[in-house]
Design an enzyme around this catalytic site. Structure first.
Site, PDB file in Angstrom:
ATOM      1  N   SER A  79      -1.180 -15.583  30.670  1.00 36.48           N
ATOM      2  CA  SER A  79      -1.398 -16.671  31.625  1.00 36.48           C
ATOM      3  C   SER A  79      -2.831 -17.153  31.730  1.00 36.48           C
ATOM      4  CB  SER A  79      -0.908 -16.244  33.012  1.00 36.48           C
ATOM      5  OG  SER A  79       0.500 -16.243  33.060  1.00 36.48           O
TER       6      SER A  79
ATOM      7  N   LYS B 225      -3.212 -20.696  31.236  1.00 33.94           N
ATOM      8  CA  LYS B 225      -3.031 -21.653  32.339  1.00 33.94           C
ATOM      9  C   LYS B 225      -4.363 -22.149  32.882  1.00 33.94           C
ATOM     10  CE  LYS B 225       1.440 -19.860  34.023  1.00 33.94           C
ATOM     11  NZ  LYS B 225       1.633 -18.491  33.539  1.00 33.94           N
TER      12      LYS B 225
ATOM     13  N   SER C 156       0.860 -18.634  39.304  1.00 30.67           N
ATOM     14  CA  SER C 156       1.061 -18.498  37.849  1.00 30.67           C
ATOM     15  C   SER C 156       2.364 -19.168  37.427  1.00 30.67           C
ATOM     16  CB  SER C 156       1.062 -17.019  37.438  1.00 30.67           C
ATOM     17  OG  SER C 156       0.942 -16.886  36.052  1.00 30.67           O
TER      18      SER C 156
END
Length: 417
Positions: free
Chosen positions: A85, A88, A152
């Site tokens: 993640s 991101k 997330s």
């Protein structure tokens, strides 16, 4: 007729040569340049040998001090690894580059469409993290970023890409260009959310990404002020929180089968009592590919313990310390000593290298500048000029007259320059 006398001729010739020799030799030796002094670097250079940060051997890890442009410690693999993640954060930064947002502002609105809702259904079915959305809901840019960063949310990563760039493919092209502009050459993204193992980077570049995250006011504000609710009072869990009691502020924490456990965080450690440094030691660190959360926690706690030991300062260059010993052919000696003290966080000096550069000179007064010393760390170079601690004077006429070889040799060398 005068007769030629060989003896008289030779006597006159010898006298002429003697007079000529005296006429040349004396000025050459008495007025010519002196040979240069020689220098020997100190056997033990007075710089601190502080312990560095403790990094784990699993996966890859790196540490960068706040304000620095490169990590000063790297552990484990130096290859690009899947970063889960953390990808991101690239999405958030690239979107904010295309669609700037003022801190505290809500920004433009995105109406949740069919693709956005289908993403939520698909990611939820696959067990990936999501934040729930429904068709025709209105989400502001700020709310989408909060869901992405704190929750997330995989579906919001795609939604932000469509909103800002018209589609995921267009976003990927923009992200590639943005990463190149930032010099993050080892980071590549194959999706918006890091579920793809091809979204990867080296620990070194990911720590630099952390610095960019902290420098973005909107993201820093979101991380510092987690919301209690988003659209329609919908709750969002702060997935970034991790070991806050140890001074850790999580930026991204995630797991995938291919990436393992990945953590990107900042941390702050107070300076020890009695240190000349009053500000806390602040830094960012990353762990990629940790096998499990127990291993990650042990590694992070070991790093924080080493940070506490390295939060103070140690001298890199000590004022008055000898960095070279000077000597001359006529027996004069002196030391080249530092003028300006330089210090550095103890944690960041373990890899320091030192370089002493001295000028060519023959004589000099007390305090004459004769060169410099530079101590390099990954955070930058620290320099001080070097000066003589005692005078090196001309040896005088007797030494010059009785040492013609070095004096005349120096003169001839100077004429050839």
């Amino acid at each position: 007729m005068a007769t030629f006398r060989v003896g008289r001729f030779l006597g006159v010739l010898a006298g002429a040569v003697a007079i000529l020799a005296v006429g040349v030799y004396a000025p050459a030796t008495l007025l010519g340049p002196l040979p240069a002094a020689s220098a020997t670097p100190a056997d033990s250079l007075p710089t601190a040998d502080a312990a560095g940060p403790v990094l784990g051997e699993n996966g890859a890890s790196a540490v960068i001090l706040s304000g620095d442009t490169a990590p000063f410690a790297i552990g484990g693999s130096t290859d690009p690894l899947p970063m889960a993640s953390i990808a991101k954060l690239v999405t958030a930064l690239v979107v904010l580059d295309a669609k700037p947002l003022e801190p505290g502002a809500a920004g433009e609105t995105r109406v949740i469409g069919t693709e956005d809702y289908q993403d939520y259904i698909d990611y939820s079915r696959d067990g990936a993290r999501t934040v729930v959305v429904f068709p025709n809901e209105k989400w502001t840019q700020r709310e989408m970023l909060q869901a992405l960063i704190l929750g997330s949310s995989n579906n919001h990563a795609d939604t932000l890409a469509r909103w800002a760039f018209g589609g995921v493919d267009a976003y990927l092209a923009a992200a590639s260009s943005w990463l190149a502009e930032q010099g993050l050459d080892t980071i590549s993204v194959a999706d918006t959310n890091g579920l793809s193992p091809e979204s990867r980077g080296t620990a070194a570049d990911v720590t630099r990404l952390a610095a960019l995250v902290q420098a973005e006011p909107v993201i820093a504000e979101i991380l510092a002020n987690p919301p209690s609710a988003l659209v329609n009072n919908r709750g969002v869990t702060n997935t970034t929180a991790y070991l806050a009691e140890d001074g850790v502020t999580g930026i991204s924490r995630s797991y995938t089968d291919e990436a393992g456990v990945c953590l990107l965080f900042t941390a702050s450690v107070p300076a020890p009592a009695g240190s000349t440094e009053t500000e806390p030691l602040t830094f960012s660190a990353v762990y990629l590919g940790s096998p499990d959360y127990d291993t990650l926690e042990a590694d992070v706690r070991a790093l924080m313990a080493s940070a506490a030991a390295g939060a103070g300062t140690v001298p890199l260059i000590e004022k008055g310390a000898t960095y070279a010993t000077i000597s001359t052919p006529w027996g004069a000696t002196a030391s080249a000593v530092a003028i300006t003290p330089q210090e550095r966080r103890a944690w960041a000096t373990h890899d320091a290298s030192i370089d002493v550069q001295l000028d060519d000179f023959s004589t000099g007064s007390v305090g004459a500048i004769v060169g410099s010393v530079t101590v390099a760390t990954t955070g930058g170079e620290h320099r001080s000029r070097l000066q003589l601690d005692r005078a090196i004077t001309d040896p005088g006429a007797l030494w010059r007259l009785t040492n013609p070889v070095p004096v005349i040799g120096t003169l001839l060398a100077s004429l050839q320059e």
